[in-house]
Design an enzyme around this catalytic site. Structure first.
Site, PDB file in Angstrom:
ATOM      1  N   GLU A 189      23.119  25.773  56.598  1.00  0.00           N
ATOM      2  CA  GLU A 189      22.173  25.217  56.674  1.00  0.00           C
ATOM      3  C   GLU A 189      21.010  26.088  55.729  1.00  0.00           C
ATOM      4  O   GLU A 189      21.050  27.564  54.836  1.00  0.00           O
ATOM      5  CB  GLU A 189      20.735  25.193  57.570  1.00  0.00           C
ATOM      6  CG  GLU A 189      19.798  24.046  56.664  1.00  0.00           C
ATOM      7  CD  GLU A 189      18.321  24.440  57.649  1.00  0.00           C
ATOM      8  OE1 GLU A 189      18.455  23.745  58.711  1.00  0.00           O
ATOM      9  OE2 GLU A 189      17.293  24.885  56.893  1.00  0.00           O
TER      10      GLU A 189
ATOM     11  N   ARG B 210       9.036  34.531  59.175  1.00  0.00           N
ATOM     12  CA  ARG B 210       8.904  33.486  60.276  1.00  0.00           C
ATOM     13  C   ARG B 210       9.019  34.331  61.530  1.00  0.00           C
ATOM     14  O   ARG B 210      10.538  35.440  61.358  1.00  0.00           O
ATOM     15  CB  ARG B 210      10.774  33.668  59.848  1.00  0.00           C
ATOM     16  CG  ARG B 210      10.296  31.983  58.726  1.00  0.00           C
ATOM     17  CD  ARG B 210       9.965  31.153  59.687  1.00  0.00           C
ATOM     18  NE  ARG B 210       9.628  30.039  58.495  1.00  0.00           N
ATOM     19  CZ  ARG B 210       9.972  28.906  58.007  1.00  0.00           C
ATOM     20  NH1 ARG B 210      11.120  28.731  58.481  1.00  0.00           N
ATOM     21  NH2 ARG B 210       9.828  28.521  56.808  1.00  0.00           N
TER      22      ARG B 210
ATOM     23  N   SER C 236      16.382  22.533  53.201  1.00  0.00           N
ATOM     24  CA  SER C 236      15.564  21.673  54.311  1.00  0.00           C
ATOM     25  C   SER C 236      14.724  20.865  53.285  1.00  0.00           C
ATOM     26  O   SER C 236      13.483  21.850  52.786  1.00  0.00           O
ATOM     27  CB  SER C 236      15.867  21.678  55.204  1.00  0.00           C
ATOM     28  OG  SER C 236      14.862  22.699  55.546  1.00  0.00           O
TER      29      SER C 236
ATOM     30  N   ARG D  12      22.272  35.351  60.224  1.00  0.00           N
ATOM     31  CA  ARG D  12      21.657  34.407  59.359  1.00  0.00           C
ATOM     32  C   ARG D  12      20.474  33.970  59.669  1.00  0.00           C
ATOM     33  O   ARG D  12      19.745  33.297  58.972  1.00  0.00           O
ATOM     34  CB  ARG D  12      22.575  32.707  59.366  1.00  0.00           C
ATOM     35  CG  ARG D  12      21.970  32.931  60.778  1.00  0.00           C
ATOM     36  CD  ARG D  12      22.656  30.993  60.844  1.00  0.00           C
ATOM     37  NE  ARG D  12      23.813  30.657  60.566  1.00  0.00           N
ATOM     38  CZ  ARG D  12      24.607  29.155  61.022  1.00  0.00           C
ATOM     39  NH1 ARG D  12      23.893  28.405  60.854  1.00  0.00           N
ATOM     40  NH2 ARG D  12      25.627  29.681  60.696  1.00  0.00           N
ATOM     41  N   HIS D  13      20.011  34.757  59.705  1.00  0.00           N
ATOM     42  CA  HIS D  13      18.004  35.112  60.628  1.00  0.00           C
ATOM     43  C   HIS D  13      18.141  36.094  59.670  1.00  0.00           C
ATOM     44  O   HIS D  13      17.247  37.150  59.998  1.00  0.00           O
ATOM     45  CB  HIS D  13      17.982  34.614  61.837  1.00  0.00           C
ATOM     46  CG  HIS D  13      18.108  33.521  61.991  1.00  0.00           C
ATOM     47  ND1 HIS D  13      18.711  32.671  62.898  1.00  0.00           N
ATOM     48  CD2 HIS D  13      17.254  31.821  61.958  1.00  0.00           C
ATOM     49  CE1 HIS D  13      18.913  31.761  62.802  1.00  0.00           C
ATOM     50  NE2 HIS D  13      17.692  30.645  62.581  1.00  0.00           N
TER      51      HIS D  13
ATOM     52  N   GLU E  19      10.235  33.973  64.499  1.00  0.00           N
ATOM     53  CA  GLU E  19      11.703  34.403  65.221  1.00  0.00           C
ATOM     54  C   GLU E  19      12.552  35.475  65.898  1.00  0.00           C
ATOM     55  O   GLU E  19      12.575  36.222  65.269  1.00  0.00           O
ATOM     56  CB  GLU E  19      12.621  33.263  63.946  1.00  0.00           C
ATOM     57  CG  GLU E  19      12.529  31.981  63.563  1.00  0.00           C
ATOM     58  CD  GLU E  19      12.905  31.438  62.489  1.00  0.00           C
ATOM     59  OE1 GLU E  19      14.098  32.441  61.881  1.00  0.00           O
ATOM     60  OE2 GLU E  19      12.747  30.191  61.738  1.00  0.00           O
TER      61      GLU E  19
ATOM     62  N   ARG F 266      20.021  32.747  51.927  1.00  0.00           N
ATOM     63  CA  ARG F 266      21.015  32.093  52.553  1.00  0.00           C
ATOM     64  C   ARG F 266      21.661  31.633  51.767  1.00  0.00           C
ATOM     65  O   ARG F 266      23.541  31.512  52.199  1.00  0.00           O
ATOM     66  CB  ARG F 266      20.758  30.719  53.183  1.00  0.00           C
ATOM     67  CG  ARG F 266      19.650  31.062  54.378  1.00  0.00           C
ATOM     68  CD  ARG F 266      20.064  30.870  55.593  1.00  0.00           C
ATOM     69  NE  ARG F 266      20.115  30.736  56.879  1.00  0.00           N
ATOM     70  CZ  ARG F 266      19.495  30.633  57.483  1.00  0.00           C
ATOM     71  NH1 ARG F 266      19.401  29.146  57.276  1.00  0.00           N
ATOM     72  NH2 ARG F 266      18.583  30.513  59.737  1.00  0.00           N
TER      73      ARG F 266
HETATM   74  P1  AMO Z   1      12.681  25.633  56.614  1.00  0.00           P
HETATM   75  O1  AMO Z   1      11.470  26.095  58.395  1.00  0.00           O
HETATM   76  O2  AMO Z   1      14.160  24.674  57.409  1.00  0.00           O
HETATM   77  O3  AMO Z   1      11.750  24.352  55.972  1.00  0.00           O
HETATM   78  O4  AMO Z   1      13.468  26.735  55.517  1.00  0.00           O
HETATM   79  C1  AMO Z   1      13.361  26.212  54.563  1.00  0.00           C
HETATM   80  C2  AMO Z   1      14.784  27.519  53.949  1.00  0.00           C
HETATM   81  O5  AMO Z   1      14.605  28.491  54.557  1.00  0.00           O
HETATM   82  C3  AMO Z   1      15.883  29.467  54.777  1.00  0.00           C
HETATM   83  N1  AMO Z   1      14.925  29.495  55.835  1.00  0.00           N
HETATM   84  C4  AMO Z   1      15.716  31.068  56.506  1.00  0.00           C
HETATM   85  N2  AMO Z   1      16.560  32.128  56.456  1.00  0.00           N
HETATM   86  C5  AMO Z   1      16.979  33.578  56.418  1.00  0.00           C
HETATM   87  N3  AMO Z   1      16.045  33.445  57.486  1.00  0.00           N
HETATM   88  C6  AMO Z   1      15.228  32.374  58.680  1.00  0.00           C
HETATM   89  N4  AMO Z   1      14.685  33.116  59.853  1.00  0.00           N
HETATM   90  C7  AMO Z   1      15.187  31.268  57.597  1.00  0.00           C
HETATM   91  N5  AMO Z   1      14.283  30.736  58.039  1.00  0.00           N
HETATM   92  C8  AMO Z   1      14.403  29.308  57.059  1.00  0.00           C
HETATM   93  C9  AMO Z   1      17.127  28.309  54.543  1.00  0.00           C
HETATM   94  C10 AMO Z   1      16.286  26.897  55.129  1.00  0.00           C
HETATM   95  O6  AMO Z   1      17.064  25.955  54.792  1.00  0.00           O
HETATM   96  N6  AMO Z   1       8.485  23.976  54.869  1.00  0.00           N
HETATM   97  C11 AMO Z   1      10.184  23.399  54.664  1.00  0.00           C
HETATM   98  C12 AMO Z   1      10.375  23.017  53.933  1.00  0.00           C
HETATM   99  C13 AMO Z   1      10.221  21.936  52.846  1.00  0.00           C
HETATM  100  O7  AMO Z   1      10.751  20.891  53.949  1.00  0.00           O
HETATM  101  O8  AMO Z   1       9.714  21.567  51.648  1.00  0.00           O
HETATM  102  C14 AMO Z   1      10.686  24.368  55.787  1.00  0.00           C
HETATM  103  O9  AMO Z   1       9.733  25.625  55.990  1.00  0.00           O
HETATM  104  O10 AMO Z   1      17.626  28.439  54.253  1.00  0.00           O
END
Ligand code: AMO
Length: 432
Positions: A356, A213, A359, A221-222, A215, A407
């Site tokens: 979170e 990602r 999801s 937490r990211h 981001e 997470r």
């Molecule tokens: P989402 O983008 O919410 O959903 O990601 C799912 C879970 O992955 C973790 N997560 C992260 N943890 C740490 N840093 C980040 N940058 C980060 N991004 C995501 C979180 C989050 O809840 N395809 C959908 C899932 C689905 O619907 O099957 C998805 O990627 O714990």
């Protein structure tokens, strides 16, 4: 090289000859008496050498040792109530396998606290500390528990590509890479592939996946590289079928963590295992709960970090550490999300102590509706032709989720996400 790990040596072995191997944790020289503390994966043991009793060669070698060197020791177990755990080793032979330079980049005995950057820059030494290695042992255990739970529920483990041609989650948070003379991206998630699997007939799949990602967030937490349990299942009635699997999975993983007694005692922590069923909250109810505490979120928006945290506190007061939020506004969720009515969707999030951790939801399995939603999200349909095709020739109703392992670990132990990832990738960190 060794007959035993340190922890296996006990008083009942008095007089036995053993072979140990590990790192020189500490050296104390009292003239006639020399103490070495040997550290291995499982713990510590004292090696005691005495002038007049220990071989001269061994004594000279001990004098030449530097802290954190790797040694092999052959010796006899000796009962000694004054030694830690009531035992010590009387050395007969010591060999240096690898000499450590000095000064050390990091103090493994923890007498000096290093900052997070120094620790991560020297992670190979940081993990030598028992309370840090405990984190990664718990991590290994919960991953094993999760995998076994899903295999037990008849899921098939798959591997999907990480070099892909289009953004799997839509949006701009992707890392472009050069793929020969074409542009490609690192996969944000296995989303498109696990959904395509639903039309193959292998109707319950999961992957222990890496998400990339791009981001920009720089928070506790990211991360830009994430590990997750990523799952998809077909022939579901609605999102509740998926939530029940997630509930079983996450509780099995938390339970396993709670059973890591040795690691938790080193970490001075206890883990409470939440009870089934995990509370289901409706999106609107969550907005009300937050508003009562003075936090107004306009209908249609996702929860920000602050409201996630506040919700965690509200739920804690109600005795719930873990909770689902369901019935999210469709437009706040990704293009593949199944609508429930005009405004609400069949997407859910799972919150754990105010963060979170997962999801998911039911997905659209109708080709035309999916194409419409792609357009609504301004996503170029051409990039998704290979994915859309799998919806035209028999695609069962399906849903799934992504559960962030990093997470979950950070919330289990109440630490920053960087503590639970060996070599975290964030905006500033590309090495080691
Ligand atoms: P989402 O983008 O919410 O959903 O990601 C799912 C879970 O992955 C973790 N997560 C992260 N943890 C740490 N840093 C980040 N940058 C980060 N991004 C995501 C979180 C989050 O809840 N395809 C959908 C899932 C689905 O619907 O099957 C998805 O990627 O714990």
């Amino acid at each position: 090289m060794r007959t035993h790990y340190s922890i296996k040596i006990n008083q009942g072995m008095d007089g036995e000859e053993v072979k140990l191997a590990g790192w020189v944790h500490e050296i104390r020289d009292l003239g006639n008496l020399k103490f070495l503390v040997l550290r291995d994966r499982e713990g510590f043991i004292q090696i005691t050498a005495k002038k007049g009793e220990t071989d001269e060669k061994v004594l000279r070698l001990i004098d030449s040792l530097s802290k954190e060197s790797v040694i092999e020791v052959k010796g006899r177990v000796k009962k000694n109530e004054k030694a830690p755990r009531g035992i010590e080793i009387f050395p007969v032979e010591i060999h240096i396998l690898s000499k450590a330079d000095s000064p050390l980049p990091l103090d493994v005995t923890q007498k000096v606290d290093a900052d997070m950057d120094t620790r991560l820059n020297n992670r190979f030494m940081d993990v030598r500390k028992p309370h840090i290695s405990a984190i990664f042992r718990i991590r290994s255990r919960i991953i094993k528990a999760g995998r076994e739970f899903l295999l037990g529920e008849n899921f098939i483990e798959i591997t999907s590509p990480k070099i892909i041609a289009s953004a799997s989650e839509g949006g701009t948070d992707v890392f472009p890479i050069s793929y020969f003379n074409r542009e490609a991206f690192l996969a944000q998630s296995p989303q498109l592939y696990k959904q395509m699997m639903m039309s193959t007939g292998l109707d319950r799949v999961f992957e222990i996946a890496t998400y990339f990602r791009a981001e920009e967030h720089d928070t506790r937490r990211h991360l830009n590289e994430v590990s997750a349990f990523d799952l998809e299942m077909a022939f579901i009635r609605d999102e509740e079928d998926v939530m029940n699997v997630l509930e079983g999975l996450v509780l099995a993983m938390i339970k396993e963590a709670s059973l890591c007694e040795r690691e938790l005692s080193v970490l001075k922590q206890e883990i409470e295992v939440p009870k089934k069923p995990i509370k289901r909250l409706n999106y609107e109810h969550v907005l009300e709960l937050l508003a009562r505490e003075g936090k107004e979120i306009p209908w249609g928006e996702d929860l920000d970090t602050e409201s996630e945290k506040l919700l965690g506190e509200i739920m804690r007061d109600q005795g719930e550490d873990i909770y689902f939020i369901k019935g999210y506004p469709t437009d706040a969720k990704p293009f593949y999300t199944m609508p429930k009515d005009e405004k609400h969707s069949r997407a859910f999030d799972l919150g754990y102590k105010g963060v979170e951790i997962s999801s998911g939801g039911q997905r659209i399995h109708d080709y035309n509706l999916l194409a419409e939603r792609l357009e609504f999200h301004n996503i170029e349909r051409e990039n998704f032709t290979f994915y859309l095709k799998s919806f035209r020739y028999g695609m069962p109703p399906h849903g799934g989720f992504g559960l962030g392992i990093d997470r979950l670990m950070m919330q289990l132990l109440g630490v920053s996400i960087r503590e639970v990832v060996l070599f975290p990738r964030d905006r500033h960190r590309l090495t080691p």
